[in-house]
Design a protein around this motif. Structure first.
Motif, PDB file in Angstrom:
ATOM      1  N   GLU A  27      46.868 -13.253  18.347  1.00 54.49           N
ATOM      2  CA  GLU A  27      47.318 -12.322  19.389  1.00 54.49           C
ATOM      3  C   GLU A  27      46.747 -12.724  20.751  1.00 54.49           C
ATOM      4  N   TYR A  28      45.480 -13.149  20.789  1.00 56.10           N
ATOM      5  CA  TYR A  28      44.874 -13.614  22.043  1.00 56.10           C
ATOM      6  C   TYR A  28      45.678 -14.788  22.598  1.00 56.10           C
ATOM      7  N   GLN A  29      46.021 -15.740  21.732  1.00 56.13           N
ATOM      8  CA  GLN A  29      46.782 -16.900  22.182  1.00 56.13           C
ATOM      9  C   GLN A  29      48.176 -16.517  22.671  1.00 56.13           C
ATOM     10  N   ARG A  30      48.789 -15.488  22.082  1.00 54.78           N
ATOM     11  CA  ARG A  30      50.110 -15.029  22.527  1.00 54.78           C
ATOM     12  C   ARG A  30      50.070 -14.437  23.938  1.00 54.78           C
ATOM     13  N   CYS A  31      48.910 -14.001  24.386  1.00 55.34           N
ATOM     14  CA  CYS A  31      48.806 -13.355  25.699  1.00 55.34           C
ATOM     15  C   CYS A  31      48.835 -14.332  26.862  1.00 55.34           C
ATOM     16  N   SER A  32      48.715 -15.645  26.596  1.00 51.74           N
ATOM     17  CA  SER A  32      48.827 -16.652  27.652  1.00 51.74           C
ATOM     18  C   SER A  32      48.898 -18.035  27.022  1.00 51.74           C
ATOM     19  N   ALA A  33      49.748 -18.884  27.569  1.00 50.49           N
ATOM     20  CA  ALA A  33      49.817 -20.274  27.110  1.00 50.49           C
ATOM     21  C   ALA A  33      48.496 -20.999  27.382  1.00 50.49           C
ATOM     22  N   ALA A  34      47.691 -20.473  28.306  1.00 55.06           N
ATOM     23  CA  ALA A  34      46.400 -21.079  28.644  1.00 55.06           C
ATOM     24  C   ALA A  34      45.275 -20.647  27.713  1.00 55.06           C
ATOM     25  N   GLN A  78      28.748 -10.486  17.238  1.00 52.24           N
ATOM     26  CA  GLN A  78      27.806  -9.443  17.656  1.00 52.24           C
ATOM     27  C   GLN A  78      26.497 -10.083  18.101  1.00 52.24           C
ATOM     28  N   ALA A  79      25.925  -9.541  19.161  1.00 49.79           N
ATOM     29  CA  ALA A  79      24.627 -10.000  19.654  1.00 49.79           C
ATOM     30  C   ALA A  79      23.520  -9.413  18.769  1.00 49.79           C
ATOM     31  N   PRO A  80      22.310  -9.959  18.834  1.00 46.90           N
ATOM     32  CA  PRO A  80      21.202  -9.392  18.052  1.00 46.90           C
ATOM     33  C   PRO A  80      20.965  -7.908  18.325  1.00 46.90           C
ATOM     34  N   ASP A  81      21.279  -7.444  19.552  1.00 47.42           N
ATOM     35  CA  ASP A  81      21.101  -6.020  19.874  1.00 47.42           C
ATOM     36  C   ASP A  81      22.304  -5.179  19.429  1.00 47.42           C
ATOM     37  N   ARG A  82      23.228  -5.769  18.669  1.00 47.30           N
ATOM     38  CA  ARG A  82      24.394  -5.124  18.066  1.00 47.30           C
ATOM     39  C   ARG A  82      25.543  -4.899  19.065  1.00 47.30           C
ATOM     40  N   LYS A  83      25.399  -5.373  20.313  1.00 45.20           N
ATOM     41  CA  LYS A  83      26.518  -5.287  21.249  1.00 45.20           C
ATOM     42  C   LYS A  83      27.601  -6.262  20.790  1.00 45.20           C
ATOM     43  N   ARG A  84      28.842  -5.833  20.941  1.00 48.04           N
ATOM     44  CA  ARG A  84      29.953  -6.694  20.561  1.00 48.04           C
ATOM     45  C   ARG A  84      30.176  -7.777  21.612  1.00 48.04           C
ATOM     46  N   ILE A  85      30.633  -8.936  21.145  1.00 47.62           N
ATOM     47  CA  ILE A  85      30.904 -10.076  22.018  1.00 47.62           C
ATOM     48  C   ILE A  85      32.302 -10.598  21.701  1.00 47.62           C
ATOM     49  N   SER A  86      33.082 -10.815  22.744  1.00 45.79           N
ATOM     50  CA  SER A  86      34.382 -11.469  22.620  1.00 45.79           C
ATOM     51  C   SER A  86      34.217 -12.892  23.143  1.00 45.79           C
ATOM     52  N   ILE A  87      34.483 -13.869  22.289  1.00 40.79           N
ATOM     53  CA  ILE A  87      34.381 -15.275  22.695  1.00 40.79           C
ATOM     54  C   ILE A  87      35.793 -15.782  22.949  1.00 40.79           C
ATOM     55  N   ASN A  88      36.020 -16.252  24.174  1.00 39.36           N
ATOM     56  CA  ASN A  88      37.341 -16.736  24.561  1.00 39.36           C
ATOM     57  C   ASN A  88      37.230 -18.166  25.071  1.00 39.36           C
ATOM     58  N   VAL A  89      38.182 -18.980  24.675  1.00 40.54           N
ATOM     59  CA  VAL A  89      38.305 -20.339  25.189  1.00 40.54           C
ATOM     60  C   VAL A  89      39.668 -20.398  25.861  1.00 40.54           C
ATOM     61  N   GLU A  90      39.673 -20.786  27.151  1.00 38.11           N
ATOM     62  CA  GLU A  90      40.936 -20.801  27.882  1.00 38.11           C
ATOM     63  C   GLU A  90      40.914 -21.840  28.991  1.00 38.11           C
ATOM     64  N   LEU A  91      42.106 -22.254  29.380  1.00 32.87           N
ATOM     65  CA  LEU A  91      42.272 -23.142  30.518  1.00 32.87           C
ATOM     66  C   LEU A  91      42.473 -22.274  31.751  1.00 32.87           C
ATOM     67  N   VAL A  92      41.693 -22.531  32.786  1.00 29.07           N
ATOM     68  CA  VAL A  92      41.859 -21.833  34.057  1.00 29.07           C
ATOM     69  C   VAL A  92      41.966 -22.920  35.112  1.00 29.07           C
ATOM     70  N   GLY A  93      43.169 -23.088  35.649  1.00 28.10           N
ATOM     71  CA  GLY A  93      43.404 -24.209  36.562  1.00 28.10           C
ATOM     72  C   GLY A  93      43.164 -25.512  35.818  1.00 28.10           C
ATOM     73  N   PRO A  94      42.417 -26.435  36.432  1.00 27.69           N
ATOM     74  CA  PRO A  94      42.171 -27.731  35.781  1.00 27.69           C
ATOM     75  C   PRO A  94      40.976 -27.710  34.823  1.00 27.69           C
ATOM     76  N   GLY A  95      40.370 -26.550  34.641  1.00 30.00           N
ATOM     77  CA  GLY A  95      39.146 -26.493  33.847  1.00 30.00           C
ATOM     78  C   GLY A  95      39.298 -25.725  32.551  1.00 30.00           C
ATOM     79  N   LEU A  96      38.450 -26.067  31.604  1.00 31.48           N
ATOM     80  CA  LEU A  96      38.347 -25.351  30.341  1.00 31.48           C
ATOM     81  C   LEU A  96      37.141 -24.433  30.445  1.00 31.48           C
ATOM     82  N   MET A  97      37.313 -23.171  30.049  1.00 27.72           N
ATOM     83  CA  MET A  97      36.200 -22.225  30.075  1.00 27.72           C
ATOM     84  C   MET A  97      35.929 -21.712  28.668  1.00 27.72           C
ATOM     85  N   VAL A  98      34.649 -21.646  28.339  1.00 30.33           N
ATOM     86  CA  VAL A  98      34.199 -21.032  27.087  1.00 30.33           C
ATOM     87  C   VAL A  98      33.389 -19.814  27.512  1.00 30.33           C
ATOM     88  N   GLN A  99      33.937 -18.627  27.226  1.00 30.51           N
ATOM     89  CA  GLN A  99      33.352 -17.377  27.712  1.00 30.51           C
ATOM     90  C   GLN A  99      32.745 -16.593  26.551  1.00 30.51           C
TER      91      GLN A  99
END
Length: 188
Positions: free
Chosen positions: A46-53, A61-82
């Motif tokens: 579903e994440y991939q369907r939201c953009s060709a990039a 989940q972080a050690p403090d139990r906070k949720r984390i969303s990990i996204n890999v995407e192309l933004v302009g000429p760069g690749l971002m790992v968030q």
């Protein structure tokens, strides 16, 4: 360079480099929207369907139990790992922070971002979704700009254009995905 991933490393006083907001209409009453539930249940497909990039998306989940969303995407000429860590997790407002890796022309730099998603009621049957991305200066980013030889103002404008274009592409598709989840909750 680029090895900081923990939200605890986030510098809330860093200067803003670029901010981008985009909006879209969701045809569901605002009270049926739950942005964090949508985000942290978002499948890779579903994440991939939201953009060709969009390359990949997952949650953890972080050690403090906070949720984390990990996204890999192309933004302009760069690749971002968030690594988006939740800070505010309300039904109509999600605020996340990330120390992300940016890869451009074989170089890697840590950048600091926030991601705000909100909805506000427009009528009994629709609401407005706002997707805001803010990029902050980091020592890694400034070193990257200096090493590139590109004037800082020119680099900033290029980054702004890339983030604006990416945000304008993904926001309406995020809104459709949120709407679909809200409608499926009505059926189940």
């Amino acid at each position: 360079m680029g090895n900081l991933k923990s939200a605890s490393s986030f510098n809330k006083n860093a200067p803003i480099l670029v901010q981008s907001s985009s909006t879209a209409i969701i045809h569901v009453p605002v009270e049926k929207i739950d942005i964090p539930s949508w985000l942290f249940a978002l499948t890779d497909e579903e994440y991939q369907r939201c953009s060709a990039a969009h390359v990949a998306g997952a949650t953890t989940q972080a050690p403090d139990r906070k949720r984390i969303s990990i996204n890999v995407e192309l933004v302009g000429p760069g690749l971002m790992v968030q690594h988006w860590t939740e800070e505010i997790s309300e039904k109509q407002h999600s605020h996340l922070v990330s120390i992300s890796d940016m890869f451009v022309q074989g170089e890697r730099a840590a950048v600091q971002l926030t991601w705000d998603m909100t909805v506000r009621s427009l009528s009994e049957s629709s609401c407005e979704f706002t997707d805001t991305i803010t990029l902050f200066e980091t020592p890694d980013y400034l070193a990257f700009v200096e090493k590139s030889g590109v004037p800082a103002a020119q680099m900033k404008e290029g980054v702004r254009q890339a983030i604006d274009a990416h945000n304008a592409d993904e926001t309406p598709n995020f809104a459709k995905s949120i709407e679909k989840k809200a409608l499926s909750a009505d059926l189940g």
